[in-house]
Design an enzyme around this catalytic site. Structure first.
Site, short mmCIF file in Angstrom:
data_model
loop_
_atom_site.label_atom_id
_atom_site.label_comp_id
_atom_site.label_asym_id
_atom_site.label_seq_id
_atom_site.Cartn_x
_atom_site.Cartn_y
_atom_site.Cartn_z
N PRO A 57 3.64 -8.32 -0.85
CG PRO A 57 5.19 -7.70 -2.49
CD PRO A 57 4.86 -8.82 -1.54
CG ASP A 58 -1.76 -3.71 -2.56
OD1 ASP A 58 -2.22 -4.41 -3.49
OD2 ASP A 58 -2.29 -2.64 -2.17
CB ALA A 59 3.49 -5.25 -5.78
#
Ligand code: SPV
Ligand code: MG
Length: 286
Positions: free
Chosen positions: A55-57
């Site tokens: 995830p882009d997290a």
């Protein structure tokens, strides 16, 4: 081949023409964007993390994002603008980030005013902002850390993403310019361009404005220019096209039992060789 000569991102912006940027996550995507005529490549945190199926997290480290951006820049004759999320932590992380990116030949970075760890702007979840004062501190730290005058720091406000008003976005943008930002990225997840257009109509032009028209894709480039935008980033269309193409190709081979149906539509192996600069490399081995 290794590219050692390319314009700085600042020099493109200073030409005064709209800078058109495509998102990528690796050198191959970057080169395809350059061949299509884009002026610069966005090393997208969404793309780089998605390429790892993560995830882009803020899960990947600064080093991993830097590796991706640097690998793109090595293959390109156009500059990379690196999406550096929140700057990977506090002011000290921002300083380290600028040192490392600049040393790697990256001429522009973008940092955003969300809390670390951040979540992609389109994901349902916490989009809380850092205080204006604290984000100004990050911008000032970034600008003080750069070693060349050309290094370009984009300050991105996520005010609209967080559901705040255009007034709040403008107030933050002015504060970020006061802190030293070279440009402002105004992001929006609205289905229309209206709030971004309002921001632009009320912006006094003291610094260039960058937009990312993902959820309002019909905004034509000539109208974007007329609205006063300096840089437009097509951040993830390449990644999404890749997903669709690979799905369809793999599905077809599985279904048909052979790959004949694909042959007319997929790149020839010789095209891949060209992207690898194989002929040039072979001369080195002559
Ligand atoms: C990215 O491409 O990683 C961006 C743009 O930051 S967005 O995904 O819209 O947040
Ligand atoms: Mg991002």
């Amino acid at each position: 081949m290794l590219r050692t000569s390319y314009p700085t991102f600042r020099s493109l912006v200073e030409k005064g023409e709209l800078v058109r940027v495509a998102g990528a996550h690796d050198a191959l995507g970057g080169v395809l964007a350059e061949q299509a005529g884009f002026n610069a490549v966005w090393s997208s945190s969404l793309e780089v993390s998605a390429a790892r199926c993560l995830p882009d997290a803020s899960v990947l480290s600064m080093t991993e994002y830097l590796d991706a951006a640097a690998n793109m820049q090595k293959a390109l004759s156009i500059p990379v603008i690196a999406d550096c999320d929140t700057g990977y932590g506090n002011n000290l992380n921002v300083v380290h980030m600028v040192h490392e990116y600049e040393r790697a030949g990256i001429t522009a970075v973008c940092i955003e005013d969300k809390l670390f760890p951040k979540l992609n702007s389109f994901a349902g979840g916490d989009q809380t902002l850092l205080s204006t004062e604290d984000f100004c501190g990050k911008i000032a730290a970034a600008k003080a850390a750069q070693s060349t005058d050309d290094f370009f720091v984009v300050a991105r406000t996520e005010a609209l993403i967080n559901g705040l008003s255009v007034d709040e976005a403008l107030e933050r943008a002015h504060a970020y310019v006061d802190a030293g930002a070279d440009a402002i990225l105004i992001h929006s997840k609205a289905k229309t361009k209206d709030e971004v257009e309002e921001f632009l109509s009320r912006w006094d032009g003291r610094r260039p404005v960058v937009i990312v028209p993902t959820t309002y894709p019909e905004w034509h480039v000539s109208d974007i220019t007329k609205a006063g935008v300096s840089v437009v980033i097509y951040a993830n269309q390449g990644l999404r096209a890749t997903v669709t193409s690979l799905r369809e190709a793999f599905r077809t081979i599985r279904q048909d039992g052979d790959s004949t149906a694909l042959e007319g539509t997929i790149a020839a192996v010789t095209e891949v060789f060209d992207l690898q600069n194989l002929k040039t490399w072979q001369t080195l081995d002559a």
